[in-house]
Design an enzyme around this catalytic site. Structure first.
Site, PDB file in Angstrom:
ATOM      1  N   GLU A  25      -5.491   7.530  11.095  1.00 26.59           N
ATOM      2  CA  GLU A  25      -5.688   6.117  10.739  1.00 26.59           C
ATOM      3  C   GLU A  25      -5.326   5.201  11.902  1.00 26.59           C
ATOM      4  O   GLU A  25      -4.212   5.244  12.418  1.00 26.59           O
ATOM      5  CB  GLU A  25      -4.813   5.788   9.526  1.00 26.59           C
ATOM      6  CG  GLU A  25      -4.686   4.308   9.202  1.00 26.59           C
ATOM      7  CD  GLU A  25      -3.808   4.068   7.969  1.00 26.59           C
ATOM      8  OE1 GLU A  25      -3.958   4.822   6.987  1.00 26.59           O
ATOM      9  OE2 GLU A  25      -2.973   3.147   7.995  1.00 26.59           O
ATOM     10  N   HIS A  76       2.998   7.455   5.507  1.00 24.42           N
ATOM     11  CA  HIS A  76       3.220   6.067   5.940  1.00 24.42           C
ATOM     12  C   HIS A  76       3.037   5.099   4.782  1.00 24.42           C
ATOM     13  O   HIS A  76       2.560   5.488   3.703  1.00 24.42           O
ATOM     14  CB  HIS A  76       2.276   5.722   7.092  1.00 24.42           C
ATOM     15  CG  HIS A  76       0.828   5.979   6.799  1.00 24.42           C
ATOM     16  ND1 HIS A  76       0.253   7.230   6.933  1.00 24.42           N
ATOM     17  CD2 HIS A  76      -0.160   5.171   6.339  1.00 24.42           C
ATOM     18  CE1 HIS A  76      -1.027   7.169   6.600  1.00 24.42           C
ATOM     19  NE2 HIS A  76      -1.310   5.922   6.222  1.00 24.42           N
ATOM     20  N   ARG A  98       0.907  -1.157   0.000  1.00 20.79           N
ATOM     21  CA  ARG A  98       0.000   0.000   0.000  1.00 20.79           C
ATOM     22  C   ARG A  98       0.929   1.185   0.000  1.00 20.79           C
ATOM     23  O   ARG A  98       1.628   1.426   0.981  1.00 20.79           O
ATOM     24  CB  ARG A  98      -0.908  -0.023   1.236  1.00 20.79           C
ATOM     25  CG  ARG A  98      -1.667   1.290   1.489  1.00 20.79           C
ATOM     26  CD  ARG A  98      -2.705   1.555   0.416  1.00 20.79           C
ATOM     27  NE  ARG A  98      -3.513   2.752   0.728  1.00 20.79           N
ATOM     28  CZ  ARG A  98      -3.257   3.974   0.260  1.00 20.79           C
ATOM     29  NH1 ARG A  98      -2.217   4.206  -0.541  1.00 20.79           N
ATOM     30  NH2 ARG A  98      -4.042   4.987   0.579  1.00 20.79           N
ATOM     31  N   HIS A 150      -3.022  11.300   4.580  1.00 19.26           N
ATOM     32  CA  HIS A 150      -4.408  11.719   4.335  1.00 19.26           C
ATOM     33  C   HIS A 150      -4.922  12.663   5.413  1.00 19.26           C
ATOM     34  O   HIS A 150      -4.255  12.903   6.420  1.00 19.26           O
ATOM     35  CB  HIS A 150      -5.338  10.513   4.189  1.00 19.26           C
ATOM     36  CG  HIS A 150      -4.892   9.313   4.946  1.00 19.26           C
ATOM     37  ND1 HIS A 150      -4.969   9.232   6.302  1.00 19.26           N
ATOM     38  CD2 HIS A 150      -4.345   8.145   4.512  1.00 19.26           C
ATOM     39  CE1 HIS A 150      -4.504   8.064   6.686  1.00 19.26           C
ATOM     40  NE2 HIS A 150      -4.108   7.368   5.643  1.00 19.26           N
ATOM     41  N   GLU A 210     -10.502   5.992   1.323  1.00 22.83           N
ATOM     42  CA  GLU A 210      -9.135   5.515   1.110  1.00 22.83           C
ATOM     43  C   GLU A 210      -8.664   5.780  -0.328  1.00 22.83           C
ATOM     44  O   GLU A 210      -7.479   5.753  -0.617  1.00 22.83           O
ATOM     45  CB  GLU A 210      -9.090   4.016   1.450  1.00 22.83           C
ATOM     46  CG  GLU A 210      -7.761   3.333   1.279  1.00 22.83           C
ATOM     47  CD  GLU A 210      -6.688   3.716   2.302  1.00 22.83           C
ATOM     48  OE1 GLU A 210      -6.936   4.628   3.116  1.00 22.83           O
ATOM     49  OE2 GLU A 210      -5.614   3.116   2.273  1.00 22.83           O
ATOM     50  N   HIS A 217       1.964   7.257   1.422  1.00 24.59           N
ATOM     51  CA  HIS A 217       0.867   8.215   1.297  1.00 24.59           C
ATOM     52  C   HIS A 217       0.565   8.854   2.658  1.00 24.59           C
ATOM     53  O   HIS A 217       1.103   8.448   3.682  1.00 24.59           O
ATOM     54  CB  HIS A 217      -0.400   7.496   0.805  1.00 24.59           C
ATOM     55  CG  HIS A 217      -1.002   6.593   1.847  1.00 24.59           C
ATOM     56  ND1 HIS A 217      -0.449   5.387   2.188  1.00 24.59           N
ATOM     57  CD2 HIS A 217      -2.107   6.726   2.640  1.00 24.59           C
ATOM     58  CE1 HIS A 217      -1.185   4.811   3.134  1.00 24.59           C
ATOM     59  NE2 HIS A 217      -2.186   5.605   3.439  1.00 24.59           N
TER      60      HIS A 217
HETATM   61 MN    MN Z   1      -3.197   5.410   5.290  1.00 27.46          MN
END
Ligand code: MN
Ligand code: MN
Length: 418
Positions: free
Chosen positions: A134, A173, A125, A130, A196, A128
């Site tokens: 999280e 992260h 993943r 946001h 997401e 990124h």
């Molecule tokens: Mn994340």
């Protein structure tokens, strides 16, 4: 109804299942309403009135017995508070997949959104960050997570089933699946509108910045940037990373590693309540320091047990069911109540202060998460309220006798055994 008859109702059904006459006696229904209800007894399950000869979906009905034949205490319109991850769109990519339950899927879930994500061994993943914070629970397998803290110091850790992590808003992260079979994890965001699919991705950012600017920014030639991605990766397959210590050392560089622990292991102490009915592990910022906007309770209810009638004064509750089967009634005030069944993969939601319970209806342990957008976990139970209020005052409300009140647990025990 005579006192003896009232006691009979109480002993057979519990005082919250009182008949209309008892409710009327307790001043909760008008005599006229009670008389009207007594004239129309609630249909029995096998009665003509409860029959359903038209089109139907028997497997779905079988999973939702309290919707197919609601308990007689259900009434009125209550906003939908269940959504199964199994109905959510699954974004499939090489290296894994992702699906989410947000306010778009479950309109009531204003404060929290959830994501279920699978990564193969080596699947990434991508790097990124946001707008929401999280919180995560590793549901299966192993992963390596990376971040930098607000001082720019690195954090690299390996996470296994049962472990948690928390990344504050804006902290960059990544997550990468490890051997032998990658991982699956649940992400919980402190914003029900968060998706997401709308995050700041390294690849997306680079793809949308002129290469001459990147060249000037990094002090490298444009030619060396030729192979930068031209669109976002989100999830992609890579090789399984090497030894943790080597990654930690390389990421720390001369600054050293972050003093903050963004992970919480199953072996770390939590506030735990354990009864014959099951176990609750409470993990909020008092134990998991960095988790300042999300509080969690990880609940196990043994077969026949019940997460007792309670409410949360400080926040809405977002639930994720991990295993087993259960049912929950949300009492939504004004005579409205809805009972809904849950199983693994389902999301539930209860608005702040509304009373609820969760009963294990299966023959295996029921395990689920209670998640809150808050720095601390708070709940109050019906039993502790009733037993810490002057007894005569309680008796005057409920039409029960003193012996019955005395039999009620005196504390917030969280879990009541069968
Ligand atoms: Mn994340
Ligand atoms: Mn609750």
């Amino acid at each position: 109804m005579s006192d003896d008859a009232k006691k009979d109702v109480v002993s057979r059904r519990g005082f919250l299942g009182m008949g209309s006459a008892a409710l009327a006696a307790a001043g909760m229904l008008s005599a006229a309403d009670a008389a009207a209800q007594e004239q129309k007894p609630y249909p029995t399950k096998d009665s003509r009135s409860a029959s359903d000869p038209g089109p139907g979906n028997p497997p779905l009905d079988g999973q939702n017995p309290d919707s197919f034949f609601p308990p007689s205490s259900d009434a009125g319109a209550v906003q939908t508070f269940k959504y199964p991850f199994g109905l959510a769109h699954k974004r499939m990519q090489e290296g894994g997949w992702s699906r989410e339950v947000t306010i778009r899927e479950l309109a009531i879930s204003k404060t929290i959104a959830g994501v279920d994500m699978r990564l193969t061994a080596g699947g990434i993943r991508e790097l990124h960050w946001h707008t929401a914070a999280e919180w995560s629970l590793m549901l299966y397998g192993n992963a390596r997570i990376t971040a930098i803290d607000l001082d720019g110091k690195s954090f690299v850790a390996d996470i296994t089933e049962g472990d948690l992590w928390y990344f504050p808003t804006g902290v960059p992260h990544s997550i990468q699946g490890l051997g032998p079979d990658g991982c699956e994890f649940l992400l919980v965001f402190d914003d029900g509108g968060f998706s997401e699919f709308d995050t700041v991705l390294l690849s997306d950012w680079m793809a949308h910045t002129p290469h001459d600017v990147l060249s000037a920014n990094f002090g490298v030639s444009e030619q060396s940037l030729e192979k930068l991605p031209t669109k976002e990766k989100f999830i992609f397959q890579a090789a399984v990373p090497g030894a943790l210590a080597a990654d930690q050392k390389a990421a720390a560089g001369s600054m050293g590693a972050s003093p903050h622990d963004f992970a919480f292991r199953t072996t770390q102490p939590a506030v735990t309540k354990r009864t014959k009915g099951g176990e609750v592990r409470i993990i909020d910022s008092t134990k998991f320091k960095v988790s300042t906007t999300i509080a969690a309770a990880i609940v196990t209810v043994h077969p026949g047990g019940i997460r007792e009638l309670h409410w949360h004064p400080n926040a809405d509750e977002w639930q994720y069911f991990i295993s087993g089967k259960g049912r929950m009634t949300v009492f939504a005030t004004g005579g409205r109540a809805r009972t809904t069944d849950f199983q693994a993969g389902d999301v539930g939601y209860i608005q702040k202060t509304l009373p609820h319970y969760i009963q294990n209806t299966g023959d295996t342990d029921l395990k689920f998460l209670e998640m809150f957008k808050s720095n601390v976990y708070q709940d109050l139970s019906l039993s502790e309220w009733l037993t810490h209020t002057p007894p005569e005052l309680v008796l005057a409300h409920l039409g029960i006798d003193k012996a019955t009140l005395d039999a009620i647990p005196r504390d917030n025990i969280a879990l009541m055994p069968k």
